[in-house]
Motif scaffolding. Sequence first.
Motif, PDB file in Angstrom:
ATOM      1  N   LEU A  67      55.640 -25.419  39.243  1.00  0.00           N
ATOM      2  CA  LEU A  67      56.261 -24.376  38.418  1.00  0.00           C
ATOM      3  C   LEU A  67      57.241 -23.520  39.216  1.00  0.00           C
ATOM      4  O   LEU A  67      58.074 -22.827  38.641  1.00  0.00           O
ATOM      5  CB  LEU A  67      55.179 -23.479  37.803  1.00  0.00           C
ATOM      6  N   GLY A  68      57.127 -23.579  40.547  1.00  0.00           N
ATOM      7  CA  GLY A  68      58.051 -22.823  41.374  1.00  0.00           C
ATOM      8  C   GLY A  68      57.594 -21.424  41.674  1.00  0.00           C
ATOM      9  O   GLY A  68      58.233 -20.444  41.283  1.00  0.00           O
ATOM     10  N   ALA A  69      56.468 -21.274  42.369  1.00  0.00           N
ATOM     11  CA  ALA A  69      56.023 -19.952  42.808  1.00  0.00           C
ATOM     12  C   ALA A  69      57.056 -19.376  43.772  1.00  0.00           C
ATOM     13  O   ALA A  69      57.627 -20.102  44.590  1.00  0.00           O
ATOM     14  CB  ALA A  69      54.661 -20.061  43.491  1.00  0.00           C
ATOM     15  N   ASP A  70      57.311 -18.078  43.657  1.00  0.00           N
ATOM     16  CA  ASP A  70      58.302 -17.462  44.538  1.00  0.00           C
ATOM     17  C   ASP A  70      57.940 -17.639  46.005  1.00  0.00           C
ATOM     18  O   ASP A  70      58.792 -17.951  46.835  1.00  0.00           O
ATOM     19  CB  ASP A  70      58.415 -15.959  44.231  1.00  0.00           C
ATOM     20  N   VAL A  71      56.675 -17.404  46.329  1.00  0.00           N
ATOM     21  CA  VAL A  71      56.223 -17.486  47.718  1.00  0.00           C
ATOM     22  C   VAL A  71      55.075 -18.481  47.813  1.00  0.00           C
ATOM     23  O   VAL A  71      54.077 -18.357  47.104  1.00  0.00           O
ATOM     24  CB  VAL A  71      55.758 -16.100  48.234  1.00  0.00           C
ATOM     25  N   VAL A  72      55.227 -19.458  48.693  1.00  0.00           N
ATOM     26  CA  VAL A  72      54.171 -20.438  48.962  1.00  0.00           C
ATOM     27  C   VAL A  72      53.647 -20.177  50.370  1.00  0.00           C
ATOM     28  O   VAL A  72      54.413 -20.185  51.340  1.00  0.00           O
ATOM     29  CB  VAL A  72      54.703 -21.879  48.851  1.00  0.00           C
TER      30      VAL A  72
END
Length: 429
Positions: free
Chosen positions: A124-129
Motif C-alpha cells: 500500500l506504500g507506507a510512508d516510513v518502513v
Amino acid sequence: MKFSELSLNDQVLDALEAMRFEECTPIQEKSIPIILEGRDLIAVAQTGTGKTAAYLLPILNKLSEGGHPEDAINCIVMSPTRELAQQIDQQMEGFSYFMPVSSVAVYGGNDGILFEQQKKGLTLGADVVIATPGRLIAHLSLGYVDLSRVSYFILDEADRMLDMGFFDDIMQIVKHLPKERQTIMFSATMPAKIQQLANTILHDPAEVKLAVSRPADKIIQAAYVCYENQKLGIIRSLFDEQTPERVIIFASSKLKVKEVAKALKLMKLNVGEMHSDLEQAQREEVMHEFKAGRVNILVATDIVARGIDIDDIRLVINYDVPHDSEDYVHRIGRTARANNDGVALTFVNEKEQGRFKQIENFLEKEIYKIALPEELGEAPEYSPRNNDGKNRRNARGKGNGRKNNKSGSNEQKRGNASKRKNGNASEKN
C-alpha cells in the motif's frame, strides 16, 4: 538548545510537547538542521544519545509538509535487530501522532499473520518502513515491493549491521533505490569498513562526530577480581539478602548465557535469558516480562547492549569482561538513564585482567576493586601483566620454559603476541 529553536513545524513541535521533549541532545542539535537542509549525513554517536529522534524528527517534518506520493514508500530506516526496529517503530508512533504519516515495521519471525501485515503495509506504500535487512530482502524477492520512489534512506547502527554480516544485503537493497535520494548513516564507531560504505552510498555527506563518550558520571563502577569458579558465588552473595530488581547480566556467548541463567534459576532467582537461539516470539515475551517487572534478572549477550531502551535498570553485571572498551560503555550504559542512578559491576578472572586494564586505560581511571566475600576464599592478585605472562606459559603446556628464562628472540616474542591475538579473536568468535 530547545527543539522550538530548530526549524521544525508545528505538528512536530506539538508531538514533542505532548511527549515532554524540550531540550535537544547534542546529536539532535547538530544533525537535525543538516537533515532538514536535505544533505546526506554520516553521524557518529553512541546508543543513548537520542539519535533515533535525530533522524526521525526532521524526516517526519519533511513528510508532513506534503509533496511526497501518497501510495509510495517514502522513507526506509534500516535496523540491525528486530528489537531495535520495534523500538524505532514505537518512537515513530509517538512522534507522528499529530501527522498524517503512516509506518510499518518489517522484521523476522515465524508468524505468518505478521508477514501478511508487513506485506500489506509495503504494497500500500507506507510512508516510513522500518526494517531489518534480511526481512526486507525476503519481501523484495517476492516482487511486490517498489522502492523506486524512496526519498530518504537511513541506516541506524550501521557498524553493528556490518558486524552482523549485512553489507551485501544493504548493497542489494541500495540497488532498488533511486539515485536521487537523501541518505543518512548513524554509527557508534567509524572503522574503515563504515567509511568504505559511506563512500559507496552517500553523496558529499556532512559529518557529525560526537567525542567517544565515557560512561555517565552517575554510574557507580566497580569490579570483583576473582577466579572463574567464584563468579556465581559473587552473584549469590549479592542477592542473598535482597531480592534483585531490574538487573541485566551480560555474558560473552549464548552458551554462557544459558549456563548462567540455569545456575541462577537453581538459586530460585527470577531470571530470563536473551540470545540469538530464541525464536522471535520468545524474545519479545522475555523482554515484555522484564519491562513489566515480572522478571527481575535478564541474562543476555550483547544483542541487548545496544538499542534497547529501558530507563530504570538498577544494576548491570558484566559476568565476562567485554572484548573492547566500546562494548563496555554500551553495556553499562543500560543503567543510570533518564536521571536515574545505577551500578555497574564487572567480574574479572585471571585471563581477563589484560582486557580489563585496557578498559581502565580507556576510561583514564582505575575502577574500584571490591573484596570478595570471605566464604568464597582467596582472590587472585590484580596484576594484568604478570597474569598475561602466566597465561602464556600455561598455554605452552606444563614444564615448558622456566620462570627465570629470559632468552628468546624478538621474533619469538612477536610470534607469541600474534598467537595471543589470534587466540583472543577465536575466543570472541
